[in-house]
Scaffold this motif. Structure first.
Motif, mmCIF file in Angstrom:
data_model
loop_
_atom_site.group_PDB
_atom_site.id
_atom_site.type_symbol
_atom_site.label_atom_id
_atom_site.label_comp_id
_atom_site.label_asym_id
_atom_site.label_seq_id
_atom_site.Cartn_x
_atom_site.Cartn_y
_atom_site.Cartn_z
ATOM 1 N N UNK A 90 0.820 -1.212 0.000
ATOM 2 C CA UNK A 90 0.000 0.000 0.000
ATOM 3 C C UNK A 90 0.856 1.266 0.000
ATOM 4 N N UNK A 91 1.922 1.270 0.789
ATOM 5 C CA UNK A 91 2.775 2.464 0.798
ATOM 6 C C UNK A 91 3.325 2.707 -0.599
ATOM 7 N N UNK A 92 3.721 1.642 -1.270
ATOM 8 C CA UNK A 92 4.262 1.829 -2.610
ATOM 9 C C UNK A 92 3.192 2.326 -3.584
ATOM 10 N N UNK A 93 1.959 1.879 -3.388
ATOM 11 C CA UNK A 93 0.853 2.369 -4.230
ATOM 12 C C UNK A 93 0.661 3.871 -4.022
ATOM 13 N N UNK A 94 0.840 4.322 -2.805
ATOM 14 C CA UNK A 94 0.699 5.752 -2.500
ATOM 15 C C UNK A 94 1.895 6.530 -3.033
ATOM 16 N N UNK A 95 3.102 5.993 -2.813
ATOM 17 C CA UNK A 95 4.315 6.679 -3.277
ATOM 18 C C UNK A 95 4.310 6.837 -4.792
ATOM 19 N N UNK A 96 3.735 5.843 -5.465
ATOM 20 C CA UNK A 96 3.734 5.856 -6.923
ATOM 21 C C UNK A 96 3.043 7.112 -7.471
ATOM 22 N N UNK A 97 2.025 7.590 -6.757
ATOM 23 C CA UNK A 97 1.328 8.800 -7.200
ATOM 24 C C UNK A 97 2.308 9.967 -7.258
ATOM 25 N N UNK A 98 3.121 10.098 -6.224
ATOM 26 C CA UNK A 98 4.073 11.210 -6.173
ATOM 27 C C UNK A 98 5.180 11.054 -7.208
ATOM 28 N N UNK A 99 5.576 9.800 -7.450
ATOM 29 C CA UNK A 99 6.597 9.567 -8.479
ATOM 30 C C UNK A 99 6.076 9.991 -9.847
ATOM 31 N N UNK A 100 4.831 9.620 -10.134
ATOM 32 C CA UNK A 100 4.279 9.994 -11.446
ATOM 33 C C UNK A 100 4.145 11.512 -11.578
ATOM 34 N N UNK A 101 3.878 12.160 -10.439
ATOM 35 C CA UNK A 101 3.742 13.616 -10.455
ATOM 36 C C UNK A 101 5.105 14.294 -10.348
ATOM 37 N N UNK A 102 6.139 13.469 -10.151
ATOM 38 C CA UNK A 102 7.504 13.973 -10.000
ATOM 39 C C UNK A 102 7.598 14.988 -8.856
ATOM 40 N N UNK A 103 7.027 14.622 -7.743
ATOM 41 C CA UNK A 103 7.101 15.456 -6.543
ATOM 42 C C UNK A 103 8.007 14.765 -5.528
ATOM 43 N N UNK A 104 9.035 15.470 -5.019
ATOM 44 C CA UNK A 104 9.953 14.868 -4.052
ATOM 45 C C UNK A 104 9.218 14.523 -2.752
ATOM 46 N N UNK A 105 9.592 13.395 -2.195
ATOM 47 C CA UNK A 105 8.942 13.023 -0.926
ATOM 48 C C UNK A 105 9.903 12.187 -0.091
ATOM 49 N N UNK A 106 9.544 12.021 1.176
ATOM 50 C CA UNK A 106 10.259 11.073 2.026
ATOM 51 C C UNK A 106 9.213 10.248 2.764
ATOM 52 N N UNK A 107 9.600 9.041 3.108
ATOM 53 C CA UNK A 107 8.692 8.137 3.794
ATOM 54 C C UNK A 107 9.201 7.914 5.202
ATOM 55 N N UNK A 108 8.328 8.131 6.173
ATOM 56 C CA UNK A 108 8.711 8.074 7.581
ATOM 57 C C UNK A 108 7.998 6.915 8.280
ATOM 58 N N UNK A 109 8.748 6.214 9.111
ATOM 59 C CA UNK A 109 8.135 5.217 9.993
ATOM 60 C C UNK A 109 7.797 5.935 11.297
ATOM 61 N N UNK A 110 6.517 5.978 11.625
ATOM 62 C CA UNK A 110 6.107 6.715 12.820
ATOM 63 C C UNK A 110 6.524 5.974 14.083
ATOM 64 N N UNK A 111 6.907 6.757 15.083
ATOM 65 C CA UNK A 111 7.256 6.164 16.374
ATOM 66 C C UNK A 111 5.983 5.962 17.198
ATOM 67 N N UNK A 112 6.118 5.273 18.313
ATOM 68 C CA UNK A 112 4.948 4.923 19.132
ATOM 69 C C UNK A 112 4.123 6.144 19.537
ATOM 70 N N UNK A 113 4.809 7.274 19.759
ATOM 71 C CA UNK A 113 4.103 8.444 20.253
ATOM 72 C C UNK A 113 3.352 9.219 19.194
ATOM 73 N N UNK A 114 3.608 8.926 17.925
ATOM 74 C CA UNK A 114 2.986 9.714 16.858
ATOM 75 C C UNK A 114 1.922 8.930 16.089
ATOM 76 N N UNK A 115 1.729 7.670 16.480
ATOM 77 C CA UNK A 115 0.769 6.837 15.752
ATOM 78 C C UNK A 115 -0.667 7.115 16.175
#
Length: 424
Positions: free
Chosen positions: A302-327
């Motif tokens: 699913x994350x890759x399905x979401x990231x793919x949208x930004x790749x097609x739009x050529x928008x820079x992004x970063x992917x973060x793993x949320x810590x316990x306190x931010x979930x």
RNA sequence: GGUGACGUGGCCGAGCGGCUGAAGGCGGCGGUUUGCUAAACCGUUAUACGCUGUCAAGGCGUAUCGAGGGUUCGAAUCCCUCCGUCACCGCCA
């Protein structure tokens, strides 16, 4: 919702997991109540058994015209009912307290989720793309939109108040194009089934996905019993509530392009400018229902399905793993995708992909039957934005702006814009 | 919104207030017969929870006939409320 049996078997593990979320121990009272409930239940069932046996015998005695035996049995029933008097109340009160406690405890974090108090504890998993170098003074999306006369916050405020906007012309079209583009990508290439779900839902559905009872103040409620969906995760996930699916139905992948409505009760003063945080915005949502064995793999997908949208739009992004306190409340593991916003010189969340394990499934009573098995098991549910359309619009505007304040249309959107290559 | 009818197991469909968790049929599963298929025949076929048992198999029990209350010694069956479905009327995108 948590499995009381698991807590009963290992209270310490449960409290340890809560501690990772910064929560106080809760197992002790849960186990006490569980013991109380089961004792009351056993006693109640014994009394009910006496009552049922005697009542049946009354019918037989009456059939034999044995009135004296019938009268004796009726006394037996009375005695059983006397024993029964307090037990259901004891059980119900304890059950209500237990449910109240459990309903307000968030999902336990997965093993590989980093500990942390807030967003500073999140870990960068990967990044993609390079922020563009601008050789002119960059504008933020508000300056761009208002400059073009295609984004009207003032008019929206007169109609609806703060945190609303009216888009016009090319920007309204761009918003529609983004939604259609995302939906086509997720359905045609990623195997998600397009759903057009209800936007007004009952509290049962909101309880199922975890928005209620704890986060009622984030919702817009209608004068009927309905609330406006804060995300179509609610509608899509609840599509399988109170059902038993066949294993062959899984994974069940669904997507929807819907408005989302959020009261933003706790966000006063945050992101007050622009379209970043609105009471109403469009989002293309992804939901997967799967087996416990496959949910981690599905989460990655699913994350890759979401990231793919930004790749097609050529928008820079970063992917973060949320810590316990931010979930979020429902999640056992979450990846956020953050898109580059030149005006803020930083990345902002544009997607959140969560594996909820069986947490929502228990609340919804959504199960599946493993192939060739008699016993049912709870499904695992996952959700992710694919993507938030409003914030994507902001990202496109800011990253694709020209020196004259116009906006270039990303190539993949041109067909969706009726051939238009520039806005303004 | 109004009027009327109705909600029973995977599906269809019975069910006088008393061995009805629920007849019968279809479907599913296992088996017998069979050159293969078909047919026939036999058996089997809900869920949750509690107690017991090595958190096994199994056994015992409780609850569930849309949901929640009530009447009764006893409710699928009677009463009330809610949810939903269908039909017709009204209104409406």
């Amino acid at each position: 919702m948590h499995d009381v049996k698991l807590i009963r078997d290992d209270p310490q593990a449960f409290d340890d997991a809560l501690a990772r979320r910064g929560l106080k121990p809760a197992a002790k009272r849960i186990v006490e109540l569980d013991i109380l409930i089961r004792a009351a239940m056993t006693a109640k069932q014994a009394a009910e058994n006496r009552r049922n046996q005697a009542s049946k015998a009354i019918g037989l005695a009456k059939a034999r015209k044995d009135e004296s035996e019938a009268a004796r049995l009726m006394e037996e029933v009375e005695s059983a009912k006397y024993d029964l008097a307090q037990l259901p109340e004891t059980e119900a009160a304890a059950s209500a307290e237990l449910e109240e406690i459990l309903a307000n405890i968030p999902n336990l974090p997965a093993e590989d989720v980093p500990d942390g108090a807030d967003e500073h504890g999140n870990e960068k998993v990967r990044e993609w793309g390079t922020p563009r170098n601008f050789d002119f003074f960059i504008r933020d999306h508000v300056a761009l939109g208002e400059g073009l006369g295609l984004m009207d916050f003032a008019a929206a405020a007169r109609i609806s108040g703060a945190r609303f906007v009216a888009l016009k012309g090319g920007l309204a079209r761009l918003e529609r194009a983004l939604g259609a583009f995302m939906l086509d990508l997720q359905t045609n290439e990623h195997g998600f089934t397009e759903i057009s779900p209800p936007l007004l839902v009952r509290s049962e559905a909101l309880y199922g996905t975890g928005q209620l009872p704890k986060f009622a103040e984030d919702l817009f409620r209608t004068t009927s019993e309905h609330s406006l969906i804060p995300t179509s995760e609610v509608s899509l996930t609840n599509l399988v509530r109170e059902t038993i699916l066949a294993e062959s139905d899984l994974p069940m992948r669904m997507t929807a392009h819907t408005p989302c409505f959020r009261a933003e009760a706790g966000s006063a003063g945050r992101d007050v400018r622009g379209m970043i945080r609105q009471h109403q915005f469009y989002k293309v949502e992804l939901v997967s229902v799967t087996t416990p064995e496959n949910s981690s793999e599905e989460h990655e997908y699913m994350v890759h399905c979401a990231e793919e949208v930004l790749k097609r739009l050529d928008l820079p992004f970063r992917t973060m793993l949320l810590c316990t306190g931010d979930m979020g409340f429902q999640a056992r593991k979450t990846w956020d995708i953050e898109v580059w916003l030149p005006s803020q010189n930083t990345c902002r969340e544009i997607s959140s992909c969560s594996n909820c394990g069986d947490f929502q499934a228990r609340r919804m009573d959504a199960r599946y039957r493993p192939a060739g098995d008699r016993k049912t098991r709870f499904v695992h549910t996952l959700n992710g934005s694919g993507l938030a359309v409003g914030r994507t619009l902001v990202a496109v505007m800011e990253n694709y702006q020209n020196a004259d304040g116009t906006i270039a249309v990303p190539p993949c959107l041109v067909p969706y814009m009726g051939g238009m290559t520039r806005i303004g």
